[in-house]
Design an enzyme around this catalytic site. Structure first.
Site: not given
Ligand SMILES: NC(=O)C1=CN([C@@H]2O[C@H](COP(=O)(O)OP(=O)(O)OC[C@H]3O[C@@H](n4cnc5c(N)ncnc54)[C@H](OP(=O)(O)O)[C@@H]3O)[C@@H](O)[C@H]2O)C=CC1
Ligand SMILES: O=C(O)[C@H](O)COP(=O)(O)O
Length: 496
Positions: A169, A264, A298-299, A451
């Site tokens: 994202n 995170e 995520c937020t 964030r």
């Molecule tokens: N707390 C925070 O700051 C944030 C949290 N999120 C959370 O992330 C999720 C959505 O994002 P999303 O990208 O779908 O999350 P994922 O956990 O599916 O993927 C995150 C990253 O991990 C990689 N990945 C997948 N499988 C593995 C593995 N086995 N080992 C290492 N890396 C791996 C992915 O690569 P690939 O794309 O190639 O699968 C991608 O680069 C939501 O749950 C959201 O809440 C999102 C943003 C911020």
């Molecule tokens: O990945 C996310 O969702 C971000 O960490 C959120 O960032 P923002 O709250 O500053 O949009």
């Protein structure tokens, strides 16, 4: 345009190269990974599927490059980061174009992400110069039984090779939020970008390449996380993992060895609305917090917990604002754009169907076309519905009516997540008590969770993460303390 002009070097035919040893390369696997445009649902770009052997080479180069980088003066490291930030901002247009095509980010938000990322890199360079230039001086006689015979000097030293894995994202911003602190602190960096978002990330990495960082210091290996993820996260050459994403992070934390982890992860950010809240302010923040980038943050506000006595008025205000949201392609800068993938859209639909079967009130008709889901507010949601607990990561927002503040706090704390939350009340004293009772890493009073600004600490409790992000915390997290103790033959007291 993406992959042209200054960026032509990163493309080979219709496949983007990966970055290792200061060069753009084709993988020996001869395999590619397709990146599907969420709007057209057709292949937009292709990237290399890197091999384990290529990962091994990247780790070796990263280790070698880090040794000389750690000996590069701090001001010079900062200078290079400032240069990369300027190049990144100058080339925001092609990078933003990739964000629009790969992750359907609305056009204006895509530009904002790149500019914000450049600012983050510059800020990190400045902050690094300030905090890494400082150490501690301790004397022994402050601890019982000691005389003043020992002087302890502490400084912050790099960890080595940092592995950075951001989510789809914010593939640029959440990559640089790991890259910049790693580099300013004297580490080298291996980036594994999300598949959806990989091409935006490769363009961003090219900006660092153009800034002139030494070869091997930054690398970017592409491929599906499910295929090369474990090999990367369990690689013996990795000294620290900074990950942002979903439950994958929990699995990584179980597999990773003796390395510091910055995680995170997901969230189910609650918005608690008291009777005395300014309901216009709440409604505006629910729209911004719950529906910007179609809820894929995520937020994002992921559940509204509103006092029954003001619920009807609030729901009406939110409904009126939802009716004004534009829905369509990211190129048109619509408010609501297609969610990242078909599987994501199917997952969201599953939550909606479950809520329907269990009797939630639909404030709008549920509508979906491909990956595009129209914004939906679900009123009268109850705790037995999946949407009360799971994060849709889409433009669907549940409202739970509560009869006491305690009920709201209880729902918030019963979640396995603990990222952020928000409280709306004109009584700041009451809001602070609620904030203290909420088991989340941050609570916003009278505003939606967020964030940013990027130098604020950002952390999740429970399944929402390990450690804390934000510029300063990330720099500190990517360093270790080293002490040197000077032992004197006789006690020495200054001015004694
Ligand atoms: N707390 C925070 O700051 C944030 C949290 N999120 C959370 O992330 C999720 C959505 O994002 P999303 O990208 O779908 O999350 P994922 O956990 O599916 O993927 C995150 C990253 O991990 C990689 N990945 C997948 N499988 C593995 C593995 N086995 N080992 C290492 N890396 C791996 C992915 O690569 P690939 O794309 O190639 O699968 C991608 O680069 C939501 O749950 C959201 O809440 C999102 C943003 C911020
Ligand atoms: O990945 C996310 O969702 C971000 O960490 C959120 O960032 P923002 O709250 O500053 O949009």
């Amino acid at each position: 345009m993406a992959g042209t002009g200054l960026f032509a070097e990163i493309l080979d035919g219709d496949v983007y190269k990966y970055y290792a040893d200061g060069e753009w390369k084709k993988s020996s696997s001869a395999k590619t990974v397709a990146i599907i445009n969420p709007t057209t649902r057709k292949t937009q770009y292709k990237v290399q599927a890197c091999t384990q052997e290529e990962v091994n080479k990247v780790m070796e180069s990263a280790k070698t490059a880090q040794k000389s980088w750690a000996k590069t003066p701090l001001w010079k490291r900062a200078e290079l980061l400032h240069k990369a930030a300027a190049i990144l901002k100058e080339h925001k247009a092609p990078i933003a174009e990739c964000l629009v095509k790969e992750i359907a980010k609305p056009a204006k938000d895509a530009v904002t992400e790149v500019v914000r990322s450049g600012d983050l890199v510059s800020y990190t360079a400045e902050e690094g110069v300030r905090i890494l230039g400082e150490g501690k001086f301790l004397v022994s006689d402050s601890f019982p039984g000691n005389e003043r015979t020992k002087y302890c000097l502490t400084s912050k030293i790099p960890l080595g090779v940092i592995l950075a894995i951001p989510p789809f994202n914010y593939p640029v911003n959440l990559a640089v939020s790991k890259i910049a602190p790693a580099l300013i602190a004297g580490n080298s960096l291996v980036l594994k970008p999300p598949t959806q978002g990989a091409v935006s990330a490769l363009h961003m990495v090219h900006c660092f390449h153009l800034a002139g960082f030494a070869k091997g210091l930054i690398s970017c290996v592409t491929g599906k996380g499910s295929e090369i993820g474990d090999f990367l996260t369990m690689h013996p050459g990795v000294n620290c993992i900074s990950f942002t994403g979903g439950d994958t992070g929990i699995a990584i934390s179980k597999k990773a060895g003796m390395v510091p982890l910055q995680m995170e992860l997901g969230g189910k950010d609650a918005c608690i609305v008291l009777k005395d809240a300014d309901l216009d302010l709440v409604a505006a923040n629910i729209i911004k917090g719950g529906f910007s980038y179609s809820g894929q943050r995520c937020t994002a506000v992921k559940v509204v917990l509103v006092m029954e006595s003001v619920a009807d008025v609030l729901v009406d205000k939110v409904k009126a604002k939802i009716a004004k949201l534009t829905v369509g392609p990211p190129e048109d800068d619509c408010d609501i754009t297609p969610v990242v993938s078909e599987s994501s859209a199917n997952f969201i639909e599953g939550l909606v169907k479950d809520a329907k079967e269990k009797g939630a009130t639909f404030c709008q008709e549920y509508k979906r076309d491909g990956n595009l889901i129209w914004p939906l507010l679900l009123d009268n949601v109850r705790p037995d519905m999946r949407i009360a607990w799971e994060e849709p990561f889409g433009p669907v927002l549940p409202v739970i009516r509560i009869n006491s503040i305690e009920e709201g706090i209880h729902h918030c704390n019963a979640s396995n997540f603990g990222l952020q939350g928000c409280v709306f009340s004109k009584d700041v004293n009451k809001a602070i008590l609620i904030s203290d009772a909420m088991e989340t890493g941050t609570v916003q009073i009278n505003s939606a969770p967020a964030r940013g600004p990027d130098h604020f600490p950002f952390q999740g409790l429970k399944d929402s993460g390990i450690g804390s992000q934000g510029v300063t915390n990330s720099i500190n997290m990517m360093t270790k303390i080293k002490s040197t103790v000077i032992n004197l033959p006789t006690p020495s007291y200054t001015m004694g």
